[in-house]
Design a protein around this motif. Structure first.
Motif, short mmCIF file in Angstrom:
data_model
loop_
_atom_site.label_atom_id
_atom_site.label_comp_id
_atom_site.label_asym_id
_atom_site.label_seq_id
_atom_site.Cartn_x
_atom_site.Cartn_y
_atom_site.Cartn_z
N PRO A 49 0.82 -1.21 0.00
CA PRO A 49 0.00 0.00 0.00
C PRO A 49 0.86 1.27 0.00
O PRO A 49 2.02 1.23 0.40
N VAL A 50 0.26 2.35 -0.44
CA VAL A 50 0.97 3.63 -0.50
C VAL A 50 1.16 4.20 0.90
O VAL A 50 2.19 4.80 1.20
N PHE A 51 0.16 3.98 1.75
CA PHE A 51 0.20 4.57 3.09
C PHE A 51 0.64 3.54 4.14
O PHE A 51 0.30 2.36 4.08
N PHE A 52 1.42 4.03 5.08
CA PHE A 52 1.83 3.26 6.24
C PHE A 52 0.82 3.52 7.35
O PHE A 52 0.58 4.67 7.72
N ARG A 53 0.20 2.47 7.85
CA ARG A 53 -0.77 2.60 8.94
C ARG A 53 -0.28 1.82 10.15
O ARG A 53 0.14 0.67 10.02
N GLN A 54 -0.34 2.45 11.30
CA GLN A 54 0.12 1.78 12.51
C GLN A 54 -0.59 2.37 13.73
O GLN A 54 -0.84 3.57 13.80
N ALA A 55 -0.92 1.50 14.68
CA ALA A 55 -1.54 1.96 15.92
C ALA A 55 -0.52 2.73 16.74
O ALA A 55 0.60 2.27 16.96
N ARG A 56 -0.89 3.92 17.16
CA ARG A 56 -0.04 4.75 18.01
C ARG A 56 -0.88 5.27 19.18
O ARG A 56 -2.09 5.43 19.05
N PRO A 57 -0.24 5.58 20.32
CA PRO A 57 -0.99 6.11 21.46
C PRO A 57 -1.33 7.58 21.28
O PRO A 57 -0.47 8.39 20.94
N GLY A 58 -2.58 7.91 21.51
CA GLY A 58 -3.03 9.28 21.42
C GLY A 58 -3.26 9.87 22.80
O GLY A 58 -2.54 9.56 23.75
#
Length: 218
Positions: free
Chosen positions: A44-53
């Motif tokens: 995919p073009v985009f990197f998606r990752q869970a991060r703490p908000g």
């Protein structure tokens, strides 16, 4: 309405307006970059990752991909295009969508890895008392070239001193730091070495140093 609530309301309004305008104005750049990433790195073009908000609650961070899939260190998988996108901070522009959604703010501590949550000291964990940002006090005072402890001290200092004037100052300083390509990565690392935890709490001296950081860092 309290000063803190007024500040939060104004900041959120500014975030929505600026991120929406940014996505619209930057679309002539975002679209070609997406095409280049697809052609040179793949899908995919985009990197998606869970991060703490805020308060450590996870959200899905959105960035342009800069690394090839497969085994090897981050530095080995980082492509020529990816290195350029990082140095120019173009890989982070899709995070404007996170700002528009309310996951992030334009200004705040950078969202790091979920596994770091258990490694922070109680003082360092205070960086999650505000929304993470695309840019922040640590980013304009060393970025990835400074030690983790100093980065967290800068983040906590921002939490304690946040204001519209400070946010405006950080936004003004950010393009200058990006153009100079300062602190993009630690030597020998794609970004920074993994944070493995601290041996103690941030001292008052470290907090004082964060409040008045040096203008230039190696």
């Amino acid at each position: 309405m309290s000063d803190r609530r007024r500040y939060s309301a104004v900041k959120r309004t500014a975030d929505v307006i600026a991120s929406a305008a940014g996505l619209l104005v930057l679309s002539p750049l975002l679209i070609p970059v997406g095409v280049l990433v697809r052609a040179t790195i793949g899908s995919p073009v985009f990197f998606r990752q869970a991060r703490p908000g805020l308060h450590g609650q996870p959200f899905t961070l959105l960035k342009f991909r800069t690394m090839r899939s497969g085994r090897g260190s981050d530095a080995e998988r980082l492509t020529t295009l990816g290195r350029f996108l990082r140095r120019a901070s173009i890989d982070e522009l899709p995070e404007l969508w996170n700002v528009l959604r309310g996951d992030m703010s334009l200004v705040g501590p950078r969202p790091l890895m979920m596994q770091y949550l258990d490694r922070y000291t109680p003082e360092q964990a205070r960086r999650h008392e505000v929304k993470p940002g695309i840019t922040g006090w640590a980013q304009v005072n060393g970025r990835n070239a400074i030690a983790w402890e100093q980065k967290f001290a800068l983040d906590v200092w921002y939490v304690d001193h946040q204001s519209l004037w400070l946010d405006f100052k950080i936004i003004l300083l950010t393009p200058w730091k990006v153009l100079r390509r300062e602190g993009v990565s630690q030597q020998g690392q794609a970004t920074m070495e993994e944070f493995m935890g601290a041996g103690g709490t941030i001292t008052a001296r470290a907090s004082d140093a964060a409040a008045h950081p040096a203008k230039e860092r190696s």
